[in-house]
Scaffold this motif. Sequence first.
Motif, PDB file in Angstrom:
ATOM      1  N   GLY A 232      38.435  20.946  61.592  1.00  0.00           N
ATOM      2  CA  GLY A 232      37.708  21.994  60.893  1.00  0.00           C
ATOM      3  C   GLY A 232      37.485  21.719  59.419  1.00  0.00           C
ATOM      4  N   GLU A 233      38.148  20.672  58.883  1.00  0.00           N
ATOM      5  CA  GLU A 233      37.966  20.344  57.460  1.00  0.00           C
ATOM      6  C   GLU A 233      36.597  19.704  57.252  1.00  0.00           C
ATOM      7  OE1 GLU A 233      40.382  17.964  53.908  1.00  0.00           O
ATOM      8  OE2 GLU A 233      41.273  18.155  55.898  1.00  0.00           O
TER       9      GLU A 233
ATOM     10  N   TYR B 255      30.637  30.202  54.777  1.00  0.00           N
ATOM     11  CA  TYR B 255      30.720  30.816  56.110  1.00  0.00           C
ATOM     12  C   TYR B 255      31.952  30.306  56.842  1.00  0.00           C
ATOM     13  CZ  TYR B 255      25.887  32.381  55.502  1.00  0.00           C
ATOM     14  OH  TYR B 255      24.751  32.988  55.037  1.00  0.00           O
ATOM     15  N   LYS B 256      32.480  31.135  57.732  1.00  0.00           N
ATOM     16  CA  LYS B 256      33.627  30.709  58.539  1.00  0.00           C
ATOM     17  C   LYS B 256      33.120  30.270  59.901  1.00  0.00           C
ATOM     18  CE  LYS B 256      38.081  31.967  60.431  1.00  0.00           C
ATOM     19  NZ  LYS B 256      38.447  30.582  60.661  1.00  0.00           N
TER      20      LYS B 256
ATOM     21  N   ILE C 115      29.618  35.116  53.963  1.00  0.00           N
ATOM     22  CA  ILE C 115      30.987  35.554  54.283  1.00  0.00           C
ATOM     23  C   ILE C 115      31.169  35.780  55.786  1.00  0.00           C
ATOM     24  CG2 ILE C 115      31.369  36.629  52.024  1.00  0.00           C
ATOM     25  CD1 ILE C 115      30.712  39.329  53.319  1.00  0.00           C
ATOM     26  N   GLN C 116      30.097  35.601  56.558  1.00  0.00           N
ATOM     27  CA  GLN C 116      30.158  35.914  57.996  1.00  0.00           C
ATOM     28  C   GLN C 116      30.805  34.786  58.811  1.00  0.00           C
ATOM     29  OE1 GLN C 116      27.507  36.363  56.057  1.00  0.00           O
ATOM     30  NE2 GLN C 116      27.322  38.588  56.066  1.00  0.00           N
ATOM     31  N   LYS C 117      31.141  35.137  60.054  1.00  0.00           N
ATOM     32  CA  LYS C 117      31.678  34.155  60.997  1.00  0.00           C
ATOM     33  C   LYS C 117      30.541  33.633  61.877  1.00  0.00           C
ATOM     34  CE  LYS C 117      36.267  36.237  61.241  1.00  0.00           C
ATOM     35  NZ  LYS C 117      37.199  36.993  62.073  1.00  0.00           N
TER      36      LYS C 117
ATOM     37  N   ALA D   2      30.018  25.765  56.364  1.00  0.00           N
ATOM     38  CA  ALA D   2      31.403  25.952  55.907  1.00  0.00           C
ATOM     39  C   ALA D   2      31.510  25.700  54.406  1.00  0.00           C
ATOM     40  CB  ALA D   2      32.338  25.018  56.676  1.00  0.00           C
TER      41      ALA D   2
ATOM     42  N   THR E  38      33.790  29.668  63.572  1.00  0.00           N
ATOM     43  CA  THR E  38      34.803  30.148  64.525  1.00  0.00           C
ATOM     44  C   THR E  38      34.571  29.550  65.908  1.00  0.00           C
ATOM     45  OG1 THR E  38      35.746  32.122  65.575  1.00  0.00           O
ATOM     46  CG2 THR E  38      33.398  32.196  65.068  1.00  0.00           C
TER      47      THR E  38
END
Length: 520
Positions: A509-510, A92-93, A63-65, A88, A95
């Motif tokens: 980002g996809e 995870y995000k 769940i972290q960036k 991703a 950034t």
Amino acid sequence: MPSASCDTLLGDIEDIVSHEDSKPQDRHFVRKDVVPKVRRRNTQKYLQEEENSPPSDSTIPGIQKIWIRTWGCSHNNSDGEYMAGQLAAYGYKITENASDADLWLLNSCTVKNPAEDHFRNSIKKAQEENKKIVLAGCVPQAQPRQDYLKGLSIIGVQQIDRVVEVVEETIKGHSVRLLGQKKDNGRRLGGARLDLPKIRKNPLIEIISINTGCLNACTYCKTKHARGNLASYPIDELVDRAKQSFQEGVCEIWLTSEDTGAYGRDIGTNLPTLLWKLVEVIPEGAMLRLGMTNPPYILEHLEEMAKILNHPRVYAFLHIPVQSASDSVLMEMKREYCVADFKRVVDFLKEKVPGITIATDIICGFPGETDQDFQETVKLVEEYKFPSLFINQFYPRPGTPAAKMEQVPAQVKKQRTKDLSRVFHSYSPYNHKIGERQQVLVTEESFDSKFYVAHNRFYEQVLVPKNPAFMGKMVEVDICESGKHFMKGQPVSDAKVYTPSISKPLAKGEVSGLTKGSQP
């Protein structure tokens, strides 16, 4: 046009030119659209509890960036895209804001001292900001025991398909190191599969590593310590990757590796055979760019390479590093060719592929280089007037044979680098093209954000107005201005804007490889 924008973009070519990674033959697992699950293999890890970390069960991974920074060549950039995609896909995000991130994934380059210095400084900054850190790329792979890497998690260049588990353990407060070689029945494999999820930095451009490692043993090269000997991907896997890319809206493919010319020598094939297969699946208007090839491996394929470089869907562009025009220096470098070989390649391609762009690299101040040796190099540049020339001051890399040789004084190296740069800047390669009408493929924005960047048939940089309708399109322009590294094009008023993509590009980002219908 400020030169900064063009200089930065030119770095792409050097990119593509250098290293490489990734590879498979994990063919037993060629399952498209399947995200690799975390596999715990504690026997391959060094687990060290970090002091003052929370207990591992109090931190939930996924769940972290994460902020990813990549230095170096296109091969490294491709590795970074694959790592971002897997993380991703797991949740995870990714950034673009470093200060906002919980973990920094730093993907390093070992070609020059300054690149490693940037990497080291980024590690220090991450530690100062109490970020979790995972290190990747050629620096930790080649020298994992360096003091400044102590206690930090490392993912090896052949292990990028396991980035999720390394990040997970690091989030939990463990230090994990995966640096092993992938093998199949004793034969070395490259690394990660080509069909893993990835996030393209530019949704219009797909970077494909066709092989990793190389056959040479250049005395100045540190990359070989990290990437190892040649290991090539099978042709069918590369063609499948290209097909998937086009189905995801890509309009330009870059082939990359430490040496694209050596492709296939370990698996009984060669570069022209691969290229003819790839050309069959490139849509009309989309383009293929070849990466760096060393002179020895292109010599035996000159006729076929000329035919391929004349193909309408292949850029008439080739990066062939000469490094020095002195045979004695080339011998000390262990480059395995002489200046006459390089000239033969360039002269042949210039004759058979009219207008071809030949880019090259030169190292100034290699150990033992005399003034006479350097003057030979100057003469070569004056004779060929290379439009793209990457001039590098020699840096002794730790653990390489060249680092133990008698060094040229620093001030001499610096002066030679300046002198050669002056020669390079003394000619204008594009002035004679003003007034020409050209078809150009628009793929990115200039560094200063004032223009879109396109490339013509010869992979020469053409700046066009920032009209959103042009992005990802083939546009007809009249060349109205030129600079050292670029031309400016004015779109022809009644010309058709052609769309090469066979489907809509992925959003920035996809994740590639997870969308329905993306399989060949």
